[in-house]
Write an enzyme that holds these catalytic residues in place. Structure first.
Site, PDB file in Angstrom:
ATOM      1  N   GLU A 404       0.833  -1.211   0.000  1.00 25.99           N
ATOM      2  CA  GLU A 404       0.000   0.000   0.000  1.00 25.99           C
ATOM      3  C   GLU A 404       0.867   1.262   0.000  1.00 25.99           C
ATOM      4  O   GLU A 404       0.533   2.249  -0.647  1.00 25.99           O
ATOM      5  CB  GLU A 404      -0.960   0.007   1.194  1.00 25.99           C
ATOM      6  CG  GLU A 404      -1.946  -1.176   1.244  1.00 25.99           C
ATOM      7  CD  GLU A 404      -2.842  -1.303   0.011  1.00 25.99           C
ATOM      8  OE1 GLU A 404      -3.001  -0.317  -0.732  1.00 25.99           O
ATOM      9  OE2 GLU A 404      -3.372  -2.408  -0.224  1.00 25.99           O
ATOM     10  N   HIS A 623     -12.881  -9.072  -5.340  1.00 32.54           N
ATOM     11  CA  HIS A 623     -12.844  -8.163  -6.489  1.00 32.54           C
ATOM     12  C   HIS A 623     -14.018  -8.347  -7.446  1.00 32.54           C
ATOM     13  O   HIS A 623     -14.232  -7.506  -8.309  1.00 32.54           O
ATOM     14  CB  HIS A 623     -11.519  -8.323  -7.235  1.00 32.54           C
ATOM     15  CG  HIS A 623     -10.338  -7.952  -6.392  1.00 32.54           C
ATOM     16  ND1 HIS A 623      -9.906  -8.740  -5.349  1.00 32.54           N
ATOM     17  CD2 HIS A 623      -9.529  -6.869  -6.402  1.00 32.54           C
ATOM     18  CE1 HIS A 623      -8.867  -8.158  -4.762  1.00 32.54           C
ATOM     19  NE2 HIS A 623      -8.618  -7.029  -5.381  1.00 32.54           N
TER      20      HIS A 623
HETATM   21 ZN   LIG Z   1      -2.675  -2.599  -4.698  1.00 34.95          ZN
END
Ligand SMILES: [Zn+2]
Length: 737
Positions: A404, A623
């Site tokens: 991240e 997702h």
């Molecule tokens: Zn990512």
């Protein structure tokens, strides 16, 4: 004279036009920036507090304004584009701004509701089993009984203990039990994932795998179908054949489908070896339920989606390097881990996280509704970059934090670009943090962090070093001893008040968590408790070691762990999007059965139960309800090795441009890029271009490469490939499925 006048007039006209265009694009960029700020705030708030009643109205206003603006702007730009008035930068901005599906306002309202419905099906999934001793066990099915027993065992071993991040499910179970006294609950993917990684009880794993898909898939089927119908309509409105074509266009890879298949074929020899070896060990562990040849039962691979096999490393290696254990011994907090990730980037000359980052980021669950899937947010306001991740302190969390922070470094490095270029090809965006992680996982950096000791750093053959960092997972701890240790804890704390008791037990048990974990796992080792599936006597002896003694080294152990973690992601990420592309274009014959046919072909796995059309198993992955394309992770798997090799060369030679390969004397798995300013310059150059250029130009300019290729990945894993081949030959391990 006449000709000169005409020429001057034309020049004047052109200058005026280009000045007008300059101002027009300046304005469009400003407006894009404003919209991005609003969108980022809405997205952030809806992750932190999805129940906020004001959000739907605010988001409706935003969508309406944005849609009208975008429609008008793109119409205007299309006319200018057709007149060939735009320069190359303007053309690129026009392309980036106006590509993708074109929704009507009515459609955006419906899709917002559908997203919400899909995401809450996924995030709110919770399975509770009555655990009250008064409840008649007749109401429980045999598997529920098994999992209940298992959870009770876990709970018993851990005692009433808080703050344990390794075993969230047990913590939840303990908490629930105190409050409600009758339920054991598993909530969300976090709980399920941890249990899938931890348990070695086939019945429990099968139950977890199945119940997750029962809970998520069927209710998702209909809203997902509706969502895709609208997305397809919107994509066709802008000239795409379906939404899948629009997703593929976003990556700007010509012939993407063919390239993906080609890359898959390139990495397949390594995957087949890993798959064959894993099947060999799983069969030794679970018996005939795992076929000698053919697909591996999906629920036995240590992960809800069979995409990360690292939790199974102890099946292959009696001696392993346990970084989770090392982190725990060092008492790292989440903040320690974020600081260390930040430090890695800074050591290469990249900037520190901003004040706003430290003020606004969320590292722990704020309330029970917070949606915790890791997110790095660019708020499109001065220095406002944030992280949302409900982190624990495992090695996997350490990885996610580096990943991240890679996104945030990207945001910072293209902050100076005009707003339309303040983004990047998503495959490149996913690449930074993972590339850095190869540097983190070198023995040198692990030693620098204190996660492996000096003897592991310098002694290649770990067998000969008697070091506490290497854990022998085959040691079976005597049951009685374990319990008497635990009883002592309770004796010690009996006389104190309840608050102190909890803390004391936590402190007292902290050091021996690892032993307890091992004991729990050991209960399911076939060598101590014979698995009922095992009929063949040859399974009674421990399996051969994956590496010969002379080949066991810190490097080979770490490389095997990395491979188990990363390589299975490759076929999995291809599956998720190849399947969805087919779903979008309507070329599936039977939705769910086709999914499993493709999973068998690409991953070499098979479902443990019959999967009929009443299920929607692709929806079991985050997702899909989140409607995020996944092929970016597939492409990044290759790009991160291309980038790492380049950074490695720069670190070794201390300069940016180096011709030729990394010298044979330098092992890629020992390439310590920490502190290399030369490597940092490449990274900065790579990222700071944002979306101002096509990814291929960026690759050429910064890496000297023309295409996405599997060569660097295969070079990285070459030492492991050879060791696996040796094992397969020596033990005649069947390969393929
Ligand atoms: Zn990512």
């Amino acid at each position: 004279m006449g000709a000169t006048n005409t020429f001057l007039l034309l020049l004047l006209f052109k200058t005026c036009l280009s000045q007008n265009l300059y101002h027009l694009f300046k304005q469009i960029n400003e407006e894009t920036g404003n919209f991005s700020t609003i969108a980022a705030n809405l997205a952030w708030e809806s992750s932190i507090n999805p129940g906020n009643p004001e959000l739907p109205a605010r988001s409706a206003v935003y969508q309406k304004n944005r849609l009208i603006w975008q429609h008008n702007t793109c119409d205007k730009l299309a006319t200018l584009h057709n007149r060939q008035s735009l320069n190359s930068t303007q053309q690129r901005q026009y392309y980036l701004l106006c590509r993708g599906p074109e929704f009507t306002y009515g459609e955006t309202r419906i899709t917002s509701n559908l997203y919400e419905e899909l995401q809450s099906i996924y995030s709110d999934a919770e399975i509770c089993i009555p655990s009250d001793s008064n409840t008649s066990s007749n109401n429980l099915t045999a598997v529920e009984d098994a999992i209940l027993n298992y959870l009770s065992n876990v709970k018993q071993f851990f005692g009433y203990k808080y703050g344990d991040s390794n075993l969230f499910a047990a913590k939840i179970a303990v908490n629930r039990n105190i409050q409600e006294k009758e339920m054991l609950c598993l909530k969300g993917e976090v709980d399920f994932e941890k249990m899938m990684a931890f348990s070695r009880n086939e019945e429990v794993l099968r139950w977890l795998w199945q119940v997750w898909r029962e809970k998520i898939g069927p209710p998702m089927k209909e809203p997902y179908r509706k969502l895709v119908a609208i997305e397809n309509r919107a994509a066709r409105r802008n000239g795409y054949s379906d939404i899948g074509a629009s997703w593929r266009d976003e990556l700007e890879v010509p012939m993407l489908r063919q390239l993906c298949r080609h890359l898959y074929e390139e990495v397949k020899p390594l995957y087949r070896l890993l798959h064959g070896v894993m099947r060999f060990y799983l069969r030794r562990f679970y018996g005939n339920i795992v076929p000698e040849r053919g697909a591996i039962p999906a629920h036995l691979l240590g992960n809800l989606w069979s995409q990360n096999w690292e939790p199974l490393v102890d099946l292959l290696l009696p001696q392993t390097i346990d970084l989770d254990e090392s982190i725990e011994k060092l008492n790292w907090t989440v903040l320690h881990m974020v600081r260390r990730a930040e430090d890695f980037y800074q050591s290469m000359g990249l900037p520190a996280m901003t004040d706003k980052f430290w003020r606004e980021s969320v590292f722990a669950r704020e309330n029970s509704d917070t949606r915790c899937h890791g997110t790095a947010a660019d708020m499109f306001q001065d220095g406002d970059f944030r992280l949302l991740y409900c982190s624990g302190t495992s090695k996997e969390d350490f990885y996610v934090l580096h990943h991240e922070l890679g996104h945030i470094q990207y945001y910072m490095s293209y902050e100076h670009q005009p707003p339309i270029f303040r983004q990047a090809n998503t495959a490149l965006h996913e690449t930074i943090g993972d590339t850095i992680m190869y540097g983190v996982l070198t023995p040198q950096h692990l030693n620098r962090l204190g996660l492996i000791n000096d003897s592991l750093l310098y002694t290649m053959n770990v067998e000969q070093t008697d070091t506490p960092m290497i854990q022998d997972n085959n040691v079976i701890y005597d049951n009685k001893e374990c319990r008497s240790e635990k009883d002592k804890d309770f004796e010690k704390t009996e006389t104190k008040d309840s608050k102190e008791t909890i803390n004391d037990v936590f402190e007292a048990t902290n050091d021996k968590d690892y032993l307890v974990m091992k004991k729990l796992k050991a209960d399911y080792l076939p060598f101590t408790k014979l698995n009922e599936n095992i009929k063949d006597e040859k399974f009674d002896v421990p399996p051969p070691k994956i590496f010969e003694d002379k080949d066991i080294s810190t490097d080979s152990v770490l490389l095997l762990k990395t491979a188990l973690n990363k390589i299975p992601q490759i076929p999995f990420s291809l599956l998720i999007d190849e399947y969805r592309w087919k779903y979008f274009e309507g070329s599936l014959r039977r939705e769910n059965r086709d999914f499993w046919a493709m999973a068998r072909e690409l991953q070499g796995i098979a479902p443990p139960t019959v999967r009929g059309e009443e299920y929607f198993d692709v929806g079991a992955k985050f997702h899909v309800p989140d409607n995020t394309p996944y092929i970016r992770y597939f492409l990044s798997s290759f790009l991160q090795h291309q980038l790492f090799e380049k950074l490695c060369k720069a670190a070794v030679f201390g300069r940016r441009s180096v011709d030729g390969d990394v010298p044979d004397t330098i092992s890629l798995t020992r390439c310590d890029i920490y502190g290399s300013k030369a490597a940092g310059k490449i990274l900065k150059d790579f990222m700071s271009r944002g979306h101002s250029q096509h990814w291929r130009e960026i690759l050429r300019a910064t890496l000297g490469e023309d295409d996405i290729s599997a060569a660097a990945l295969n070079r990285y894993y070459r030492p492991l490939y050879e060791l696996l081949e040796k094992f397969v030959r020596a033990h005649r391990v069947p390969i393929g499925w």
